[in-house]
Design a protein around this motif. Structure first.
Motif, short mmCIF file in Angstrom:
data_model
loop_
_atom_site.label_atom_id
_atom_site.label_comp_id
_atom_site.label_asym_id
_atom_site.label_seq_id
_atom_site.Cartn_x
_atom_site.Cartn_y
_atom_site.Cartn_z
N MET A 1 0.85 -1.19 0.00
CA MET A 1 0.00 0.00 0.00
C MET A 1 0.89 1.24 0.00
O MET A 1 1.74 1.39 0.88
N ILE A 2 0.70 2.10 -0.98
CA ILE A 2 1.50 3.32 -1.12
C ILE A 2 0.70 4.47 -0.54
O ILE A 2 -0.44 4.73 -0.94
N GLY A 3 1.29 5.19 0.43
CA GLY A 3 0.58 6.26 1.10
C GLY A 3 0.43 7.51 0.25
O GLY A 3 1.13 7.72 -0.74
N GLU A 4 -0.50 8.36 0.66
CA GLU A 4 -0.74 9.61 -0.06
C GLU A 4 0.39 10.60 0.20
O GLU A 4 0.92 10.69 1.30
N GLY A 5 0.78 11.32 -0.83
CA GLY A 5 1.83 12.33 -0.71
C GLY A 5 3.22 11.84 -1.05
O GLY A 5 4.19 12.58 -0.91
N GLU A 6 3.36 10.58 -1.51
CA GLU A 6 4.69 10.05 -1.84
C GLU A 6 5.36 10.88 -2.93
O GLU A 6 6.55 11.17 -2.86
N TRP A 7 4.60 11.24 -3.95
CA TRP A 7 5.20 12.01 -5.05
C TRP A 7 5.58 13.41 -4.58
O TRP A 7 6.66 13.90 -4.87
N ARG A 8 4.70 14.06 -3.86
CA ARG A 8 4.97 15.41 -3.37
C ARG A 8 6.24 15.43 -2.53
O ARG A 8 7.11 16.29 -2.71
N ASP A 9 6.39 14.44 -1.64
CA ASP A 9 7.57 14.40 -0.78
C ASP A 9 8.84 14.14 -1.59
O ASP A 9 9.88 14.77 -1.34
N PHE A 10 8.77 13.22 -2.54
CA PHE A 10 9.96 12.90 -3.34
C PHE A 10 10.36 14.08 -4.22
O PHE A 10 11.55 14.39 -4.36
N ALA A 11 9.40 14.75 -4.81
CA ALA A 11 9.70 15.86 -5.73
C ALA A 11 10.31 17.05 -5.01
O ALA A 11 10.86 17.96 -5.66
N GLN A 12 10.23 17.08 -3.69
CA GLN A 12 10.81 18.19 -2.92
C GLN A 12 12.20 17.88 -2.39
O GLN A 12 12.82 18.73 -1.74
N THR A 13 12.74 16.70 -2.68
CA THR A 13 14.05 16.33 -2.16
C THR A 13 15.16 16.95 -3.00
O THR A 13 14.99 17.24 -4.19
N ASP A 14 16.33 17.11 -2.39
CA ASP A 14 17.51 17.57 -3.13
C ASP A 14 17.92 16.55 -4.19
O ASP A 14 18.41 16.92 -5.26
N TYR B 1 16.03 14.70 -6.08
CA TYR B 1 15.23 14.91 -7.28
C TYR B 1 15.64 16.19 -7.99
O TYR B 1 15.84 16.21 -9.21
N ARG B 2 15.79 17.28 -7.24
CA ARG B 2 16.11 18.58 -7.84
C ARG B 2 17.45 18.55 -8.55
O ARG B 2 17.58 19.02 -9.69
N ILE B 3 18.47 18.00 -7.90
CA ILE B 3 19.80 17.97 -8.50
C ILE B 3 19.82 17.08 -9.74
O ILE B 3 20.44 17.41 -10.76
N PRO C 1 23.13 12.24 -6.29
CA PRO C 1 22.96 12.68 -4.91
C PRO C 1 23.65 14.02 -4.67
O PRO C 1 24.58 14.39 -5.41
N PRO C 2 23.21 14.76 -3.67
CA PRO C 2 23.89 16.00 -3.31
C PRO C 2 25.32 15.72 -2.90
O PRO C 2 25.65 14.60 -2.47
N PRO C 3 26.22 16.68 -3.01
CA PRO C 3 27.61 16.48 -2.59
C PRO C 3 27.68 16.08 -1.12
O PRO C 3 26.91 16.58 -0.29
N ARG C 4 28.58 15.16 -0.82
CA ARG C 4 28.75 14.77 0.57
C ARG C 4 29.38 15.91 1.37
O ARG C 4 30.24 16.63 0.86
N PRO C 5 28.98 16.09 2.62
CA PRO C 5 29.59 17.13 3.44
C PRO C 5 31.09 16.87 3.61
O PRO C 5 31.53 15.73 3.64
N SER C 6 31.85 17.93 3.71
CA SER C 6 33.29 17.79 3.92
C SER C 6 33.56 17.08 5.24
O SER C 6 32.87 17.29 6.24
N SER C 7 34.57 16.21 5.24
CA SER C 7 34.90 15.47 6.45
C SER C 7 35.40 16.40 7.54
O SER C 7 35.41 16.05 8.71
N ARG C 8 35.81 17.61 7.11
CA ARG C 8 36.31 18.56 8.11
C ARG C 8 35.18 19.28 8.84
O ARG C 8 35.38 19.87 9.88
N ALA C 9 34.02 19.23 8.23
CA ALA C 9 32.90 19.96 8.82
C ALA C 9 32.41 19.24 10.07
O ALA C 9 32.46 18.01 10.16
N THR C 10 31.92 20.00 11.00
CA THR C 10 31.38 19.42 12.22
C THR C 10 29.89 19.23 12.04
O THR C 10 29.15 20.18 11.80
N THR C 11 29.43 18.00 12.11
CA THR C 11 28.01 17.71 11.91
C THR C 11 27.49 16.95 13.11
O THR C 11 28.21 16.22 13.78
N SER C 12 26.21 17.14 13.37
CA SER C 12 25.58 16.43 14.47
C SER C 12 25.22 15.02 14.02
O SER C 12 25.09 14.73 12.84
N LYS C 13 25.06 14.14 15.00
CA LYS C 13 24.72 12.76 14.70
C LYS C 13 23.32 12.67 14.12
O LYS C 13 22.40 13.33 14.57
#
Length: 400
Positions: free
Chosen positions: A160-173, A175-177, A368-380
């Motif tokens: 069963m495919i839920g409502e809004g699957e296309w809307r959510d996917f079309a808003q991702t980076d 899809y856009r990239i 896919p979007p570019p991976r963040p630099s390994s030097r950058a500080t990111t949260s888990k």
């Protein structure tokens, strides 16, 4: 129509383009091996669905494929016998589907997977065709190299495919990239368009017949969108890398197809003006292109078809580029033919020293979007948080 066995023509039937059966199909196809996909477009459904339910994101008909002949359902919810599938679109989601699956290969693959999923599960339910598409596109199985509907590894009896699957996917980076990167692929489409027009005008330099499905453009049309992106990128890079020196210069570039046993050869030539103006110059270029195709077959024995594209080097063509095409079926390649092209290639040395790089493995369906630099500080990233790659999936189900 595509290859398959779900529908057969009778030998006596005449396939035409109009209801009066007066305009025959302009090309031949195998009547004993063709699949007909039944598609219905329900015009006016959008407004009625929206009036019935404000929660209906796109105003689409809900569809269920199940093992029944149909029956009473909720309003604007259609139940279809999964043993006799029909594809139902509406005037709102049909443009979405055709825009996202705009090549023959992509659209046919989607319809095939729908038919497969409908028969594989006890039921397949989705709130709108665009939501099924939003599930299908990012759900890519690396093992089979195809998009799938439903889980590719887990065994389930229904999806069963839920409502809004296309809307959510079309808003991702993701899809856009990817849509931005796909713009270069339309160079391949333009090349096909010019080839077909030249064929209709009778000016195509080729050994093929488009109407009989025996042509370079017939093979080029089979490439899915993401491969067209890779092919166009490599072609334009080859044009850019063409040497600046030498009055008589040639360059060949090997381009693998999505089909592993098919390959393209791009031949660029720069010749002196006097030679280019000779009456038989195009015939000579065509002969050189044929030698390059034969050399490619000798270099890659697994090929069953080689498509040659010959052009004057665009860097020196003053904006006017004429194309030649060669379709070389080579599944059967006798020793005499191999020796023939080997001898002809001695003067040119096409593919003689350098080993053309295969690039099809890194041409990906989505960018896919570019991976963040390994030097950058990111949260888990939490297991249930959106994946940083932009796919729109939860981290645990994507890169977690």
């Amino acid at each position: 129509m595509e290859a398959g066995n779900s529908f057969r023509f009778t030998q006596e039937s005449n396939t035409t383009l109009d209801g009066k059966r007066e305009r025959p199909f302009p090309f031949e196809f195998d009547r004993e091996n063709v699949t007909i996909h039944k598609i219905i477009v329900a015009h006016g459904a959008k407004e009625a669905c929206e009036r019935a339910s404000p929660q209906n994101v796109y105003g689409s008909l809900a569809i269920t494929y199940a093992a029944s002949e149909g029956g009473l359902t909720q309003p604007f919810h259609i139940e279809i016998d999964r043993r006799n599938p029909v594809h139902i679109l509406d005037s709102d989601n049909m443009p979405i589907v055709l825009r996202e699956l705009e090549t023959v290969s992509d659209f046919a693959a989607y319809l095939r997977e729908k038919v497969r999923a409908a028969s594989a599960f006890d039921y397949l339910t989705y709130c709108g065709e665009e939501d099924l598409l939003g599930h299908y596109l990012p759900n890519y199985d690396d093992a089979t190299k195809r998009h799938v509907i439903g889980p590719s590894k887990e065994k389930v009896n229904g999806v069963m495919i839920g409502e809004g699957e296309w809307r959510d996917f079309a808003q991702t980076d993701l899809y856009r990239i990817t849509k931005d990167e796909d713009r270069i692929s339309y160079f391949w489409d333009e090349l096909i368009q010019r080839t077909c027009q030249n064929s209709l005008d009778g000016t195509l330099g080729s050994n093929s017949n488009i109407m009989l499905g025996q042509s370079a453009s017939y093979e080029m049309v089979k490439e899915p969108r993401f491969m067209r992106r890779g092919l166009a990128d490599k072609m334009l890079n080859a044009v850019d890398r063409f040497p600046e020196t030498g009055s008589f210069t040639r360059q060949v570039t090997y381009l693998p197809s999505y089909e592993g046993n098919v390959g393209y050869v791009l031949l660029q030539l720069r010749v002196p003006e006097a030679l280019r103006l000779e009456a038989d110059f195009r015939e000579k270029r065509h002969a050189i292109l044929e030698i390059a195709c034969g050399a490619a077959k000798n270099k890659f024995p697994k090929l069953v078809k080689v498509i040659g594209i010959g052009i004057e080097a665009p860097k020196f063509s003053n904006g006017s580029v004429a194309e030649d095409f060669v379709l070389m079926p080579c599944e059967t390649w006798p020793t005499e033919q191999q020796a023939h092209y080997k001898e002809l290639n001695k003067a040119w040395n096409f593919f003689g020293t350098a080993d053309p790089k295969q690039y099809s493995d890194w041409v990906t369906q989505f960018v896919p979007p570019p991976r963040p630099s390994s030097r950058a500080t990111t949260s888990k990233v939490g297991r249930n948080d959106p994946c940083p790659c932009g796919s729109g999936k939860k981290y645990k189900g994507c890169h977690g």
